[in-house]
Design a protein around this motif. Structure first.
Motif, PDB file in Angstrom:
ATOM      1  N   UNK A  18      -5.821   4.175   3.644  1.00 46.61           N
ATOM      2  CA  UNK A  18      -6.404   3.445   4.879  1.00 46.61           C
ATOM      3  C   UNK A  18      -5.301   1.906   5.093  1.00 46.61           C
ATOM      4  N   UNK A  19      -5.107   1.246   3.851  1.00 45.58           N
ATOM      5  CA  UNK A  19      -4.319   0.246   3.924  1.00 45.58           C
ATOM      6  C   UNK A  19      -2.886   0.594   4.403  1.00 45.58           C
ATOM      7  N   UNK A  20      -2.335   1.578   3.756  1.00 42.20           N
ATOM      8  CA  UNK A  20      -1.114   2.252   3.880  1.00 42.20           C
ATOM      9  C   UNK A  20      -0.731   2.453   5.385  1.00 42.20           C
ATOM     10  N   UNK A  21      -1.818   3.119   6.081  1.00 44.69           N
ATOM     11  CA  UNK A  21      -1.725   3.409   7.682  1.00 44.69           C
ATOM     12  C   UNK A  21      -1.830   2.284   8.382  1.00 44.69           C
ATOM     13  N   UNK A  22      -2.303   0.989   7.961  1.00 45.21           N
ATOM     14  CA  UNK A  22      -2.220  -0.111   8.744  1.00 45.21           C
ATOM     15  C   UNK A  22      -1.016  -0.884   8.762  1.00 45.21           C
TER      16      UNK A  22
ATOM     17  N   UNK B 280       0.842  -1.261  -0.078  1.00 41.69           N
ATOM     18  CA  UNK B 280      -0.063  -0.001  -0.024  1.00 41.69           C
ATOM     19  C   UNK B 280       0.702   1.330   0.055  1.00 41.69           C
ATOM     20  N   UNK B 281       2.043   1.229   0.678  1.00 40.39           N
ATOM     21  CA  UNK B 281       2.797   2.441   0.577  1.00 40.39           C
ATOM     22  C   UNK B 281       3.377   2.786  -0.709  1.00 40.39           C
ATOM     23  N   UNK B 282       3.936   1.765  -1.449  1.00 39.14           N
ATOM     24  CA  UNK B 282       4.121   1.828  -2.728  1.00 39.14           C
ATOM     25  C   UNK B 282       2.877   2.438  -3.740  1.00 39.14           C
ATOM     26  N   UNK B 283       1.873   1.670  -3.480  1.00 35.86           N
ATOM     27  CA  UNK B 283       0.703   2.162  -4.186  1.00 35.86           C
ATOM     28  C   UNK B 283       0.427   3.583  -3.921  1.00 35.86           C
ATOM     29  N   UNK B 284       0.467   4.143  -2.778  1.00 32.76           N
ATOM     30  CA  UNK B 284       0.297   5.540  -2.612  1.00 32.76           C
ATOM     31  C   UNK B 284       1.229   6.559  -3.400  1.00 32.76           C
ATOM     32  N   UNK B 285       2.657   6.078  -3.369  1.00 33.15           N
ATOM     33  CA  UNK B 285       3.514   6.561  -4.218  1.00 33.15           C
ATOM     34  C   UNK B 285       3.305   6.815  -5.862  1.00 33.15           C
TER      35      UNK B 285
END
Length: 164
Positions: free
Chosen positions: A159-163, A95-100
């Motif tokens: 939300x997924x990245x925060x988890x 998810x963090x890469x997805x946000x990037x």
């Protein structure tokens, strides 16, 4: 770039954008492969299809104005694409890469929005009515893609990245 007239500027800007769109057709599949989110993957695939349609519309603009594009490389898009590649290489899949990746795609979209907006104004001033219509259609399409990416980032992916 030597632009002495608005028409020269229009040709250069359109040529630069053509290069940018071509670069995006190579970058978007890489973004789609790097994401783990199926909705984001679908958004990148739609963006790719739209980008191919944008290239066809640029060809139609060239035809309707009877102008010839110059061979230029869009250095701005080259930098944005490179930035996206770096994120793929440096950020762990998830998810963090997805946000990037959303950020990278939106930077490219915002560049397109600015350029298509300028081209619409130039085409209108130059009396290229058919070109204005085609360019506005594309501008709205890019804005919609940007909104979709914002929606994805604000809803599920953040939300997924925060988890993590």
């Amino acid at each position: 770039m030597t632009a002495k007239t608005l028409n020269d500027l229009f040709i250069h800007s359109l040529s630069d954008l053509y290069s940018a769109e071509k670069q995006l057709t190579k970058a978007l599949p890489k973004l789609a492969r790097a994401t783990t989110n199926p909705d984001l993957k679908a958004a990148f695939q739609t963006y790719l299809e739209d980008t191919n349609a944008k290239i066809e519309r640029i060809d139609q603009v060239v035809e309707s104005t009877d102008l010839k594009l110059k061979r230029v490389k869009c250095l701005a898009m080259e930098g944005l694409v490179e930035e996206g590649k770096e994120q793929i290489d440096e950020v762990e899949k998830g998810p963090v890469l997805d946000m990037a990746l959303i950020g990278a795609a939106q930077k490219a979209a915002h560049y397109e929005i600015a350029t298509y907006g300028t081209l619409c104004a130039l085409a209108k001033k130059l009396g290229y009515g058919d070109a204005v219509k085609l360019l506005r259609e594309t501008l709205e399409e890019v804005k919609a893609a940007d909104e979709k990416l914002t929606e994805l980032s604000e809803q599920e992916i953040a939300e997924e990245a925060l988890e993590q």
